[in-house]
Scaffold this motif. Structure first.
Motif, PDB file in Angstrom:
ATOM      1  N   ARG A  37      40.185  40.789  39.045  1.00 53.41           N
ATOM      2  CA  ARG A  37      40.978  39.972  39.969  1.00 53.41           C
ATOM      3  C   ARG A  37      42.452  39.960  39.570  1.00 53.41           C
ATOM      4  O   ARG A  37      43.337  40.153  40.400  1.00 53.41           O
ATOM      5  CB  ARG A  37      40.417  38.554  39.999  1.00 53.41           C
ATOM      6  CG  ARG A  37      41.096  37.686  41.025  1.00 53.41           C
ATOM      7  CD  ARG A  37      40.283  36.410  41.252  1.00 53.41           C
ATOM      8  NE  ARG A  37      40.714  35.777  42.463  1.00 53.41           N
ATOM      9  CZ  ARG A  37      41.487  34.698  42.486  1.00 53.41           C
ATOM     10  NH1 ARG A  37      41.879  34.141  41.379  1.00 53.41           N
ATOM     11  NH2 ARG A  37      41.849  34.179  43.636  1.00 53.41           N
ATOM     12  N   LEU A  40      44.002  43.402  40.246  1.00 56.82           N
ATOM     13  CA  LEU A  40      44.179  43.636  41.675  1.00 56.82           C
ATOM     14  C   LEU A  40      45.377  42.854  42.219  1.00 56.82           C
ATOM     15  O   LEU A  40      46.170  43.384  42.995  1.00 56.82           O
ATOM     16  CB  LEU A  40      42.903  43.259  42.431  1.00 56.82           C
ATOM     17  CG  LEU A  40      42.868  43.608  43.911  1.00 56.82           C
ATOM     18  CD1 LEU A  40      43.046  45.097  44.123  1.00 56.82           C
ATOM     19  CD2 LEU A  40      41.562  43.149  44.524  1.00 56.82           C
ATOM     20  N   HIS A  44      48.569  44.554  43.906  1.00 63.41           N
ATOM     21  CA  HIS A  44      48.814  44.182  45.300  1.00 63.41           C
ATOM     22  C   HIS A  44      50.225  43.638  45.490  1.00 63.41           C
ATOM     23  O   HIS A  44      50.882  43.941  46.487  1.00 63.41           O
ATOM     24  CB  HIS A  44      47.777  43.153  45.754  1.00 63.41           C
ATOM     25  CG  HIS A  44      47.874  42.832  47.206  1.00 63.41           C
ATOM     26  ND1 HIS A  44      48.651  41.806  47.690  1.00 63.41           N
ATOM     27  CD2 HIS A  44      47.296  43.418  48.277  1.00 63.41           C
ATOM     28  CE1 HIS A  44      48.547  41.772  48.996  1.00 63.41           C
ATOM     29  NE2 HIS A  44      47.727  42.735  49.386  1.00 63.41           N
ATOM     30  N   SER A  51      42.723  48.297  47.752  1.00 63.27           N
ATOM     31  CA  SER A  51      41.370  47.784  47.539  1.00 63.27           C
ATOM     32  C   SER A  51      41.021  47.776  46.050  1.00 63.27           C
ATOM     33  O   SER A  51      41.624  48.501  45.249  1.00 63.27           O
ATOM     34  CB  SER A  51      40.354  48.655  48.288  1.00 63.27           C
ATOM     35  OG  SER A  51      40.281  49.944  47.685  1.00 63.27           O
ATOM     36  N   ALA A  52      40.056  46.957  45.708  1.00 64.23           N
ATOM     37  CA  ALA A  52      39.567  46.923  44.328  1.00 64.23           C
ATOM     38  C   ALA A  52      39.007  48.300  43.957  1.00 64.23           C
ATOM     39  O   ALA A  52      39.180  48.762  42.830  1.00 64.23           O
ATOM     40  CB  ALA A  52      38.495  45.845  44.173  1.00 64.23           C
ATOM     41  N   VAL A  55      41.860  50.651  42.940  1.00 66.65           N
ATOM     42  CA  VAL A  55      42.348  50.347  41.589  1.00 66.65           C
ATOM     43  C   VAL A  55      41.341  50.856  40.563  1.00 66.65           C
ATOM     44  O   VAL A  55      41.720  51.461  39.552  1.00 66.65           O
ATOM     45  CB  VAL A  55      42.621  48.836  41.423  1.00 66.65           C
ATOM     46  CG1 VAL A  55      42.938  48.491  39.977  1.00 66.65           C
ATOM     47  CG2 VAL A  55      43.764  48.407  42.337  1.00 66.65           C
ATOM     48  N   PHE A 115      35.052  39.698  44.935  1.00 67.38           N
ATOM     49  CA  PHE A 115      35.171  41.140  45.114  1.00 67.38           C
ATOM     50  C   PHE A 115      33.833  41.762  45.206  1.00 67.38           C
ATOM     51  O   PHE A 115      33.072  42.026  44.497  1.00 67.38           O
ATOM     52  CB  PHE A 115      36.000  41.756  43.989  1.00 67.38           C
ATOM     53  CG  PHE A 115      37.385  41.252  43.998  1.00 67.38           C
ATOM     54  CD1 PHE A 115      38.299  41.720  44.920  1.00 67.38           C
ATOM     55  CD2 PHE A 115      37.779  40.250  43.124  1.00 67.38           C
ATOM     56  CE1 PHE A 115      39.586  41.230  44.938  1.00 67.38           C
ATOM     57  CE2 PHE A 115      39.061  39.762  43.143  1.00 67.38           C
ATOM     58  CZ  PHE A 115      39.961  40.264  44.053  1.00 67.38           C
TER      59      PHE A 115
END
Length: 115
Positions: A37, A40, A44, A51-52, A55, A115
């Motif tokens: 998290r 990300l 971002h 998107s996760a 990454v 996620f």
């Protein structure tokens, strides 16, 4: 690690320079061992929608090529940090890296929900 350093480091590791890679590697350096998290959110805020999975794919590429390393802990999601060119500590930037997130069961449950 700043973007200019990353742009030099990636070709040296035989990795093509892309916007995502140039954003993810410094994010790993600034917050080593951060969770999905946190990573990300950092990426971002720099490049917008990502998107996760994207990454994660970049992290996998960086680990396979050598600029980053994956740390697997039992009962915990994988963590990453920047591998130093000489095999020692990650390169110094004059910035103090953030402390890693605490490893608690509730943290991982929250990450899985988001996620």
């Amino acid at each position: 690690m700043i973007e200019a350093e990353t742009r030099t480091l990636l070709p040296g590791a035989s990795v093509r320079v892309t916007r995502r890679r140039v954003t993810v590697l410094p994010a790993v350096h600034v917050a080593p061992h951060a969770g999905v998290r946190t990573r990300l959110i950092r990426v971002h805020t720099r490049i917008g929608a990502v998107s996760a999975r994207a990454v994660h794919d970049v992290l996998t590429t960086l680990v396979d090529a050598g600029p980053a390393r994956r740390i697997d802990l039992s009962n915990s999601p994988a963590r990453h940090d920047v591998r130093s060119p000489d095999g020692g500590q990650p390169p110094a930037t004059g910035r103090t890296p953030q402390r890693p997130e605490p490893v608690h069961g509730s943290l991982h449950t929250e990450e899985q929900k988001n996620f």
